[in-house]
Design a protein around this motif. Structure first.
Motif, PDB file in Angstrom:
ATOM      1  N   MET A 269       0.826  -1.212   0.000  1.00  8.39           N
ATOM      2  CA  MET A 269       0.000   0.000   0.000  1.00  8.39           C
ATOM      3  C   MET A 269       0.859   1.260   0.000  1.00  8.39           C
ATOM      4  O   MET A 269       0.429   2.323  -0.425  1.00  8.39           O
ATOM      5  N   LEU A 270       2.069   1.125   0.511  1.00  5.44           N
ATOM      6  CA  LEU A 270       3.000   2.255   0.512  1.00  5.44           C
ATOM      7  C   LEU A 270       3.101   2.844  -0.888  1.00  5.44           C
ATOM      8  O   LEU A 270       3.030   4.051  -1.096  1.00  5.44           O
ATOM      9  N   TYR A 273      -0.068   4.741  -1.909  1.00  2.25           N
ATOM     10  CA  TYR A 273      -0.208   6.078  -1.325  1.00  2.25           C
ATOM     11  C   TYR A 273       0.792   7.048  -1.931  1.00  2.25           C
ATOM     12  O   TYR A 273       0.503   8.236  -2.090  1.00  2.25           O
ATOM     13  N   LEU A 274       1.959   6.542  -2.276  1.00  2.00           N
ATOM     14  CA  LEU A 274       2.932   7.413  -2.940  1.00  2.00           C
ATOM     15  C   LEU A 274       2.372   7.901  -4.277  1.00  2.00           C
ATOM     16  O   LEU A 274       2.511   9.074  -4.623  1.00  2.00           O
ATOM     17  N   ILE A 277      -0.282  10.522  -3.597  1.00  2.00           N
ATOM     18  CA  ILE A 277       0.299  11.821  -3.269  1.00  2.00           C
ATOM     19  C   ILE A 277       0.884  12.463  -4.524  1.00  2.00           C
ATOM     20  O   ILE A 277       0.690  13.651  -4.784  1.00  2.00           O
TER      21      ILE A 277
ATOM     22  N   PHE B 134      -1.139  11.101   3.368  1.00  2.00           N
ATOM     23  CA  PHE B 134       0.136  11.075   4.091  1.00  2.00           C
ATOM     24  C   PHE B 134       0.018  10.246   5.369  1.00  2.00           C
ATOM     25  O   PHE B 134       0.931   9.493   5.731  1.00  2.00           O
ATOM     26  N   MET B 136      -1.967   7.724   5.879  1.00  2.00           N
ATOM     27  CA  MET B 136      -2.004   6.304   5.534  1.00  2.00           C
ATOM     28  C   MET B 136      -0.658   5.820   4.998  1.00  2.00           C
ATOM     29  O   MET B 136      -0.300   4.652   5.150  1.00  2.00           O
ATOM     30  N   LEU B 137       0.081   6.717   4.375  1.00  2.00           N
ATOM     31  CA  LEU B 137       1.430   6.369   3.929  1.00  2.00           C
ATOM     32  C   LEU B 137       2.285   5.990   5.137  1.00  2.00           C
ATOM     33  O   LEU B 137       2.978   4.972   5.144  1.00  2.00           O
ATOM     34  N   SER B 140       1.180   2.610   6.521  1.00  3.51           N
ATOM     35  CA  SER B 140       1.717   1.459   5.779  1.00  3.51           C
ATOM     36  C   SER B 140       3.193   1.261   6.082  1.00  3.51           C
ATOM     37  O   SER B 140       3.681   0.135   6.177  1.00  3.51           O
TER      38      SER B 140
END
Lengths: 293, 348, 249
Positions: A269-270, A273-274, A277, B134, B136-137, B140
Motif C-alpha cells: 500500500m505504501l 499512497y505514494l 500523493i 500522508f 495512511m502512507l 503502511s
C-alpha cells in the motif's frame, strides 16, 4: 509466464470489486459533491448480508450453483439503506464540505457497530462455495471460475452504467445535475429525487461489490474502513467524480497491489499512497478529473 | 470556561465574556489539581489520555478552527510523537522525558515541514485528502517495516524519568502514572495551552483568522497565505507530536492503529464535539469523548454506534459543539456555512 | 507611477485586451469605464499582478510587476479593493484593518506577541477606522455591518496598507445613490490624509466617474477607445454612445 498471469488476474479481480465501490463513490461525489466515506461501510454491509443470504437460501433449498443469485439479491436488497443515509445527509447540503465529510464519518462509525451487533465479531464466510464453479486454466495458470464471473459482471455493470449515463434521459439529467446544479434546477429537474436516486445507486454499487467479493474472502468488521482508503486511492488517481477515472484508477490500484504483493510485499500500500500523493501534487484533478460523471 | 471564542473581538469584549469563563476555568484547574486526592486511580488513568489528547487538539484546532483547514491525517504527527518516545527509550537509551518531549516536537516539525509545504497548496477537500494520504502512507510504513517499527505489534515504551527526579519503579507503574506523571502531563498541557492562548492572540493568529475568512483578500493585504498556513501546519504538528509523546507512557505500547485514518477522524470528532469556534472547545471535546467512551464501554461494547449518533447529532443540530450550546451561540461562523464549488483551489 | 504598455491578453482565441497602453501619474485620480466585457476586470487583474499578459509590459514605480502576485504587490505599495465586498466576516472592524497594518509593519509572523498590547498597530487601526467613520463600530463583526459599511471597510483595510497607488474596483456598486457620494468623499479625503498618491477606479456610475476623476480611460472590446479628461469625454459623442449610453451591453 503462469505467474505473471496469476498476478494479473488476481489484480484485475481486485480491481473489478474496487471499481464497483469507487464508482459508487464517484457518482455520489459527481452529483451531490459529497465525499462519502461510508461507501466502504456499504461494501462491508453487502459482504455480511451476502453471506447470510447465501446461507439462508441454500438452507431453503436453493441449488448450490445458483448461490450467486442469492449474493446479488442480498446486495440489491440493501438498496433501502441509500435513502435513509441520504435523508441524513440532506440536512447538511448547504454546509461546508467538512461537515458533510464528518457526517459520512458518523455513518461509518455507526455501521461498523451495526455489523458487529448483527453478525458478531467472528469472521464470516461462505465456506467452500468459492470453488464450486471449478477452476479454469488460462495461459498455464489456474483461476477460480468465480473470479472470472465477477470480472465479467463488473465489466457488464461498467458498460451498463456508461450506457445509462450517456444514453438515457435519466442519465442526461444526472449528468446535467453534476455539471451545473442551478441550471438543471432551472430546467425543472426535481433535485431532491435525483439526489435520492443517485445516492441509492451509489449505495447499491457498494453493497453489490461487497456481496460479490465475499465468496473469495471472509467478512470481518474492519473490511469497510480498510476498503474505503483503497477506494479513496482509486478516485484520487482517477479523478474525483469521473467514471472513467474510477475504472482506470481501480485497474491501477488493483493490479499494482497484486504485483507488489507478489514481488515486493513490503511496499504494497505504501506504493499506492505514494502514487496518490504524486497525483494530488502534480495533477490534483486526477487522470480523468473534470470529466462529467 | 464559556467561550473566549475564536472570533473574540477586542480586549474589552474579551474581558466581558471572560469573567464567568475565568471562574469555570479556575474551578477546572482546581479540580485537576485535587483530583489525585479524591478520585480513584481508575479515573486518574483516564485523565492521562485527556491531557495528551488535549495537547494534540489544541494544535489541531489551530488548523481547523483558526486557519480553516480540515486535516484528516493529523494522527500521523501524534504517531510520530508516540513512536519517538518508544524509540528514544528502547533504542537510544534516552531517559529524560524532557529531552524526549523536545525530540518528539522536533521530529514532528521535521516530518511536517515537507508534508505541510505540499499540503498547504490545497484547501478544502483536497487538503483533507492529501493529509489523509500522508497519514495512511505513514501507517503502511509502520506496518511493513517491521525491523524498525515492530510492524503491527508496535513497540514498547521503556523506563523514563521526569525532571531527572522521578521514575517508575518496577511494580509501581500505576502509582507513578497517577502520581508524578499525572501532574507532569497536566503541567505540560497547561503550559502549552498558555502558549497557544498567546499564539491565537498574536498578530500571527490574526493573520490566520483573516486567511480562514477570506484568503484572497488577505493576500491583497500582503499576508502570505501559504507561508502562514505552513507555519500553522507545523505548529499544530508539533503540538500533536508532544501530545503523542505524552500518550506513549500511558499506554506503555505504541502501535500503528495510532495513525490509522479513523483515529484522525476521531481527533476531528473531538474538536467538533467540544466546539471548534472556541479556544477551550477541543479540550472539553477530548474530556467528554474519553469519559463518555469509557462509560459506554462499561455497559455495551458498541461505543461507535452511540458516538456515530452523537457525531451526527452534533453535525446536524449543534455544529458549534458543546461550547456553542453552553455559550448559547450555536450559529455557525460564516466561513463554515458558505459552500464553495469543489475543485482544487490553489491557495493563491 | 504605473505604466502599461502594449498589453495583450488572450484566453485561447479570445482576445480580452488588445494593445492597451496607459500611464498613471502620481497625484492622479483615473477612472476606467466601459461596458461589460470591455476587458476592465482583465485589465485590473493584469495591473494587480494576478494575471500575466500574453505580451506587453506593466511597470509600477519602474519595476516589472507582471504576475508578481498580490503579496509582493502590496509590499511594493499597491493595494486594491473589490467589486463584490470581500471582507473577513468573522473579524471585527478593527481587526480587519489591523490585518493590513500588521502585514505592512512586517509583524505577521510574530507568534508570541500580544496583539492587544501592540499600541502602534492599535492606534494606526483606530486612525484609519476614524477616517472612514467606522470608529463607533470597531468591535462589530464585519458580517453584521450594513452593505455601505462593508464597502467602506473593504476600502479602509486596503488604505491601511498606506499604498502609493490604490485600485478601487467599483467602490460604490451595490449601495444606494445617497451613500455613493458619501463613500467617494470619504475615499478622497482619506487618500489625502494618508498620502495615497494615485487612485485608479473602475466604475459604472457616470455621476461618480465625472464627478471625481481627473482623467477617464474608456475601454471597448479590449481596446482603449479614449483617454482624456472628463470634459473631453463628455464632448465626444461617439465614446458617450458606445461606452456610456449602453452601460449594460
Amino acid at each position: 509466464m503462469s505467474n505473471v498471469v496469476d498476478v494479473l488476474l488476481s489484480g484485475v479481480f481486485a480491481a473489478s470489486i474496487l471499481f464497483l465501490v469507487a464508482a459508487g463513490l464517484q457518482v455520489v461525489f459527481g452529483v451531490l459533491k459529497i465525499f462519502n466515506l461510508a461507501c466502504g461501510s456499504f461494501y462491508a454491509l453487502g459482504a455480511y448480508v451476502g453471506v447470510s443470504a447465501v446461507n439462508w437460501s441454500l438452507a431453503a433449498g436453493l441449488p448450490r450453483p445458483l448461490f450467486v443469485l442469492a449474493l446479488v439479491g442480498g446486495g440489491l436488497a440493501l438498496a433501502f439503506v441509500g435513502p435513509i443515509v441520504e435523508r441524513l445527509l440532506r440536512t447538511v447540503y448547504d454546509r461546508d464540505e467538512a461537515f458533510q465529510l464528518l457526517l459520512t464519518f458518523a455513518v461509518v462509525l455507526m455501521l461498523e457497530d451495526v455489523t458487529q451487533l448483527v453478525w458478531g465479531t467472528a469472521p464470516y464466510s461462505t465456506g467452500a462455495l468459492y470453488l464450486s464453479y471449478g477452476q479454469a486454466l488460462i495461459l498455464g495458470s489456474t483461476v477460480p471460475v468465480y473470479n472470472l464471473l465477477v470480472i465479467g459482471a463488473s465489466v457488464l455493470i461498467a458498460v451498463g452504467l456508461g450506457l445509462v449515463l450517456t444514453r438515457t434521459r435519466w442519465g442526461r439529467i444526472v449528468r446535467a445535475t453534476a455539471d451545473n446544479r442551478e441550471m438543471a434546477e432551472a430546467l425543472g429537474v426535481n433535485m431532491r429525487r435525483v439526489y435520492v436516486q443517485v445516492f441509492t445507486l451509489g449505495t447499491v454499487l457498494g453493497t453489490l461489490g461487497g456481496a460479490l467479493v465475499i465468496p473469495s474472502t471472509t467478512a470481518i468488521s474492519e473490511m469497510g474502513i480498510e476498503l474505503i482508503v483503497q477506494a479513496f486511492a482509486v478516485v484520487v488517481i482517477g479523478g474525483l467524480g469521473s467514471m472513467r477515472g474510477a475504472l482506470v484508477g481501480a485497474l491501477i490500484v488493483g493490479v499494482l497491489r497484486a504485483v507488489a504483493i507478489a514481488t515486493r510485499p513490503e511496499v504494497e500500500m505504501l506504493l499506492i499512497y505514494l502514487i496518490v500523493i504524486g497525483v494530488l501534487v502534480v495533477r490534483p484533478r486526477g487522470l480523468f478529473g473534470g470529466a462529467a460523471a | 470556561m464559556a467561550g473566549p471564542a475564536v472570533a473574540q473581538t477586542s480586549p474589552r469584549a474579551g474581558a466581558r465574556a471572560f469573567a464567568p469563563g475565568a471562574w469555570v476555568l479556575a474551578l477546572a484547574v482546581l479540580a485537576v489539581l485535587v483530583a489525585p486526592l479524591v478520585v480513584s486511580p481508575y479515573y486518574l488513568t483516564k485523565m492521562l489520555p485527556f491531557f495528551a489528547y488535549g495537547v494534540v487538539l489544541l494544535g489541531l484546532n489551530l488548523l481547523v478552527g483558526y486557519t480553516g483547514l480540515l486535516s484528516f491525517g493529523h494522527a500521523l504527527f501524534l504517531g510520530v510523537g508516540a513512536y519517538t518516545v518508544s524509540v528514544a527509550t528502547t533504542r537510544l537509551e534516552i531517559r529524560s522525558f524532557e529531552v524526549i518531549l523536545l525530540l518528539a516536537a522536533l521530529t514532528a516539525a521535521i516530518v511536517a515541514a515537507p508534508i505541510g509545504a505540499l499540503c498547504v497548496r490545497y484547501v478544502k477537500i483536497y487538503f483533507g485528502m492529501l493529509t489523509l494520504a500522508f497519514g495512511m502512507l505513514f501507517y503502511s510504513f509502520l506496518i511493513k517495516f517491521y525491523a524498525v517499527t515492530g510492524g503491527d505489534q508496535g513497540l514498547r515504551v521503556a523506563q523514563h524519568s521526569l525532571l531527572g527526579l522521578f521514575e517508575a519503579r518496577s511494580g509501581e507503574r500505576v502509582r507513578f502514572l497517577t502520581g508524578q506523571f499525572y501532574y507532569y502531563a497536566a503541567a505540560v498541557l497547561a503550559i502549552l495551552a498558555l502558549v497557544m492562548w498567546r499564539i491565537v492572540r498574536s498578530p500571527f493568529g490574526l493573520c490566520l483568522r483573516s486567511i480562514r475568512d477570506n484568503p484572497e483578500k488577505a493576500e491583497y493585504l500582503g499576508v502570505s497565505v501559504r507561508r502562514h498556513r505552513w507555519y500553522a501546519f507545523m505548529l499544530s504538528a508539533v503540538y500533536a507530536g508532544i501530545g503523542g509523546a505524552l500518550l506513549g507512557p500511558v499506554t506503555g505500547q505504541v502501535d500503528p492503529t495510532l495513525v490509522y485514518w479513523t483515529h484522525s477522524g476521531n481527533l476531528v470528532f473531538m474538536v467538533l464535539l467540544g466546539g471548534f469556534t472556541s479556544f477551550f472547545g477541543p479540550l472539553l471535546g477530548a474530556f467528554v469523548f474519553i469519559f463518555l467512551q469509557d462509560q459506554i464501554m462499561s455497559v455495551v461494547p458498541y461505543w461507535r454506534l452511540v458516538f456515530g449518533a452523537i457525531l451526527a447529532a452534533i453535525v446536524i443540530f449543534a455544529p458549534t459543539g458543546l461550547m456553542g450550546l453552553l455559550s448559547q451561540r450555536p450559529t455557525l461562523p460564516r466561513w463554515a456555512v458558505l459552500r464553495q464549488a469543489p475543485g482544487p483551489e490553489h491557495a493563491n | 507611477m504605473l505604466r502599461v504598455e502594449g498589453v495583450r491578453k488572450l484566453y485561447g482565441d479570445f482576445c480580452a485586451l488588445e494593445e492597451v497602453s496607459l500611464e498613471i501619474q502620481a497625484g492622479e485620480f483615473v477612472s476606467i469605464i466601459g461596458p461589460n466585457g470591455a476587458g476592465k476586470t482583465t485589465l485590473i487583474n493584469v495591473v494587480t499582478g494576478l494575471l500575466k499578459p500574453t505580451s506587453g509590459t506593466v511597470h509600477f514605480k519602474d519595476r516589472d510587476i507582471r504576475g508578481i502576485g498580490p503579496v509582493r504587490l502590496a509590499k511594493l505599495g499597491m493595494a486594491r479593493s473589490f467589486q463584490l465586498v470581500t471582507i473577513f466576516p468573522e473579524l471585527s472592524v478593527l481587526e480587519a484593518i489591523q490585518v493590513a497594518i500588521v502585514s505592512r509593519l512586517g509583524r505577521g509572523t510574530r507568534l508570541f506577541h500580544a496583539l492587544a498590547a501592540d499600541r502602534e498597530v492599535r492606534d494606526q487601526a483606530l486612525e484609519v477606522a476614524e477616517l472612514f467613520g467606522l470608529q463607533d463600530k470597531r468591535d462589530a463583526r464585519a458580517r453584521q455591518l450594513p452593505q455601505g459599511d462593508k464597502k467602506l471597510l473593504d476600502v479602509a483595510s486596503a488604505f491601511a496598507l498606506r499604498p502609493e497607488c490604490i485600485l478601487l474596483d467599483e467602490p460604490t456598486s451595490g449601495v444606494s445613490t445617497a451613500e455613493k457620494n458619501t463613500i467617494m468623499q470619504i475615499v478622497v479625503q482619506a487618500s489625502k490624509r494618508m498620502g495615497i498618491r494615485s487612485i485608479i477606479q473602475v466604475e459604472h456610475d457616470m455621476d461618480i466617474v465625472f464627478g471625481y476623476s481627473d482623467r477617464i480611460v474608456a475601454l471597448h472590446q479590449g481596446k482603449v477607445l479614449a483617454d482624456a479628461s472628463p470634459a473631453e469625454i463628455q464632448a465626444d459623442e461617439q465614446v458617450m454612445s458606445m461606452v456610456v449610453g449602453r452601460p449594460t451591453h
